[in-house]
Design a protein around this motif. Structure first.
Motif, short mmCIF file in Angstrom:
data_model
loop_
_atom_site.label_atom_id
_atom_site.label_comp_id
_atom_site.label_asym_id
_atom_site.label_seq_id
_atom_site.Cartn_x
_atom_site.Cartn_y
_atom_site.Cartn_z
N LEU A 1 0.86 -1.18 0.00
CA LEU A 1 0.00 0.00 0.00
C LEU A 1 0.90 1.24 0.00
CD1 LEU A 1 -3.06 0.56 0.09
CD2 LEU A 1 -2.89 0.70 2.57
N SER A 2 0.76 2.11 -1.02
CA SER A 2 1.63 3.28 -1.17
C SER A 2 0.80 4.55 -1.08
CB SER A 2 2.35 3.24 -2.51
OG SER A 2 3.06 2.03 -2.68
N PHE A 3 1.41 5.62 -0.51
CA PHE A 3 0.75 6.91 -0.36
C PHE A 3 1.70 8.02 -0.79
CE2 PHE A 3 -1.00 4.05 2.81
CZ PHE A 3 -2.37 4.18 2.61
N ALA A 4 1.11 9.14 -1.22
CA ALA A 4 1.91 10.32 -1.56
C ALA A 4 1.05 11.55 -1.31
CB ALA A 4 2.37 10.28 -3.02
N SER A 5 1.73 12.68 -1.07
CA SER A 5 1.04 13.96 -0.90
C SER A 5 1.59 14.96 -1.90
CB SER A 5 1.22 14.48 0.53
OG SER A 5 2.58 14.83 0.76
N ARG A 6 0.70 15.88 -2.36
CA ARG A 6 1.11 16.90 -3.31
C ARG A 6 0.83 18.30 -2.78
NH1 ARG A 6 -2.20 14.71 -8.37
NH2 ARG A 6 -3.71 14.54 -6.66
N GLU A 7 0.34 18.37 -1.53
CA GLU A 7 0.03 19.66 -0.92
C GLU A 7 0.72 19.75 0.44
OE1 GLU A 7 -4.09 20.58 -0.79
OE2 GLU A 7 -4.53 19.68 -2.74
N LEU A 8 1.14 20.97 0.78
CA LEU A 8 1.84 21.16 2.04
C LEU A 8 0.97 20.81 3.25
CD1 LEU A 8 3.72 24.52 1.30
CD2 LEU A 8 4.71 22.22 1.49
N ARG A 9 -0.35 21.02 3.11
CA ARG A 9 -1.23 20.74 4.26
C ARG A 9 -1.38 19.23 4.50
NH1 ARG A 9 -6.40 19.32 2.96
NH2 ARG A 9 -6.96 19.38 0.74
N LEU A 10 -1.00 18.41 3.53
CA LEU A 10 -1.09 16.96 3.68
C LEU A 10 0.29 16.37 3.89
CD1 LEU A 10 -3.65 16.14 0.83
CD2 LEU A 10 -4.11 16.47 3.28
N HIS A 11 1.15 17.11 4.54
CA HIS A 11 2.52 16.70 4.78
C HIS A 11 2.55 15.38 5.55
CE1 HIS A 11 6.80 17.15 5.32
NE2 HIS A 11 6.67 17.03 6.64
N LEU A 12 3.26 14.37 5.02
CA LEU A 12 3.37 13.06 5.65
C LEU A 12 4.52 13.05 6.64
CD1 LEU A 12 2.82 10.70 2.57
CD2 LEU A 12 1.12 11.65 4.13
N ASP A 13 4.33 12.28 7.75
CA ASP A 13 5.37 12.18 8.77
C ASP A 13 5.37 10.78 9.37
OD1 ASP A 13 3.08 12.11 10.31
OD2 ASP A 13 3.27 14.17 11.05
N GLU A 14 6.13 10.62 10.45
CA GLU A 14 6.26 9.30 11.07
C GLU A 14 4.92 8.81 11.62
OE1 GLU A 14 8.73 7.31 11.05
OE2 GLU A 14 10.26 8.62 10.16
N ASP A 15 4.10 9.74 12.15
CA ASP A 15 2.79 9.34 12.65
C ASP A 15 1.90 8.82 11.51
OD1 ASP A 15 3.29 9.96 15.31
OD2 ASP A 15 2.71 12.06 15.05
#
Length: 434
Positions: free
Chosen positions: A134-148
């Protein structure tokens, strides 16, 4: 609302929705609706098919709808996680993220134009075995991905893997059911066309015996009839099975009941079948028990062969051999005639008579034999007093030199002798020279 509580609610909702899915398409729709924007605005689901990782679904914001062709190549990131079995996470720069999310050099420009900022991928496992990524990506700063977000994605992967495994088992069950239905249909077709009688009982007492079409024709009874001799009241049919001595067998003595009761096969039992008081032929019956999981007898299957024609042919061959031997053993006509009529009873009939010309020039019975010894004296009296007149069927056979089959009930007046009926139902006459 705390992050922990929000995360718990998200997983609870996704777990309930995924568990309620009844098809793979519903799993996809649920995943597309649920992961955005909590886990970015880009989601790919790749599953392992015959050892090869393939794209099963792709979802893109804003609506989380399916995107791209199924079966296409997975991204470099998904392939790496599929090989290692460990989750991966990358925050910018954009160029590195684009490379990881592309499946080929030709796709790279399109991924770069989408402008992904962060990406992550987690393995899907079922029973400790890898089933997908299962893969995820973000293209907007408000959807910034992190360790959580990565930890949440790993928890979600467990729910998705369970939903995929549930769907796989559901499809396997459907395939198994369809296969069983096809096998049952093939078995029914085989039972309908096979030229052997089949009886099947699914209870140890064999109180309910199903028959195939061939056996139904042998019985002369409807196919749906319960042919068990110990069938419940109201289902019992007028059937008897007789041994070589003419004794009717009890239900417990029949091959299928014996096999079910003892748990052992019963082979090649020859019996005479009688239905509604009429003999219908000679059968050879074999039976084998059916067992449950604990190897306890739970019924039996019986096979029935109609050997009537074969038995008659063997008896005819034996009769011809014995009669030929009798004819060649003596030149005395009286002795030969007595031997012949004895051979005819009961091989061909219950009563046999040798007709010919008497010393006084009349046509009559020279020798007669009855199967019932108690009635032999009556047969002898008929032979002594019965003269065969012109026009009588036997007289016609003698004069024409051609055999005749004479239904006595249709020519009853021909069989009176001195005001007494002979009691014969059928007689076979063949010509003989004086």
């Amino acid at each position: 609302m705390s992050l922990l509580r929000s995360r718990s609610q998200f997983l609870g909702r996704m777990s309930r929705e995924l568990a309620s899915c009844t098809s793979l398409e519903e799993v996809f729709r649920c995943l597309g609706r649920g992961v955005m924007p909590e886990l970015g605005d880009w989601c790919d689901l790749d599953v392992l098919q015959d050892g090869v990782l393939q794209r099963a679904a792709a979802f893109r914001a804003p609506h989380g709808e399916l995107h791209g062709p199924r079966g296409s190549a997975p991204s470099l990131l998904a392939r790496r996680v599929g090989r290692s079995g460990r989750p991966e996470f990358l925050q910018g720069p954009d160029e590195q993220v684009a490379v990881l999310l592309s499946s080929s050099e030709e796709e790279l420009p399109r991924i770069q134009a989408a402008g992904p900022l962060d990406c992550m991928a987690v393995p899907l496992r079922s029973g400790g075995e890898l089933v997908g990524v299962l893969s995820f990506a973000s293209r907007e700063l408000r959807l910034h991905l992190d360790e959580d977000a990565l930890a949440l994605a790993e928890d979600l992967a467990g729910c998705v893997a369970l939903a995929l495994e549930t769907d796989r088992l559901r499809q396997e069950l459907v395939r198994t059911r369809h296969h069983a239905q096809r096998q049952a249909a093939d078995f029914r077709t085989l039972l309908d066309v096979i030229p052997v009688g089949i009886g099947i009982a699914y209870d140890r007492e064999c109180r309910h015996i199903l028959q195939n079409a061939w056996f139904a024709r042998v019985h002369g009874l409807p196919l749906e009839s319960n042919i068990s001799l110990n069938a419940p009241d109201g289902e019992r049919q007028p059937i008897r099975y007789l041994d070589e001595k003419g004794h009717a067998l009890t239900p417990e003595e029949l091959p299928m009941q014996r096999a079910a009761a003892t748990g052992r096969e019963v082979l090649d039992v020859e019996l005479e079948l009688e239905v509604n008081g009429q003999r219908r032929g000679t059968l050879v019956i074999s039976a084998v028990p059916l067992f449950d999981e604990a190897h306890r007898s739970r019924g039996a299957i019986g096979t029935i062969q109609d050997v009537t024609a074969r038995k008659r042919a063997m008896e005819a061959q034996r009769f011809l051999a014995e009669s030929s031997a009798a004819l060649s053993s003596s030149l005395d006509q009286e002795q030969t005639s007595r031997t012949l009529v004895r051979l005819c009873v009961p091989a061909l009939a219950n009563v046999a008579a040798f007709c010919g010309w008497r010393r006084d020039g009349t046509l009559g019975m020279l020798t007669v034999t009855h199967a019932d010894s108690a009635l032999q004296h009556i047969a002898d009296e008929v032979a002594r007093t019965f003269a065969i007149p012109e026009g009588h069927p036997i007289h016609e056979a003698m004069m024409s030199g051609r055999p005749r089959l004479i239904p006595v009930l249709q020519e009853v007046d021909s069989w009176y002798a001195g005001g007494r009926r002979s009691g014969w139902v059928r007689a076979i006459c063949s010509a003989s020279t004086r």
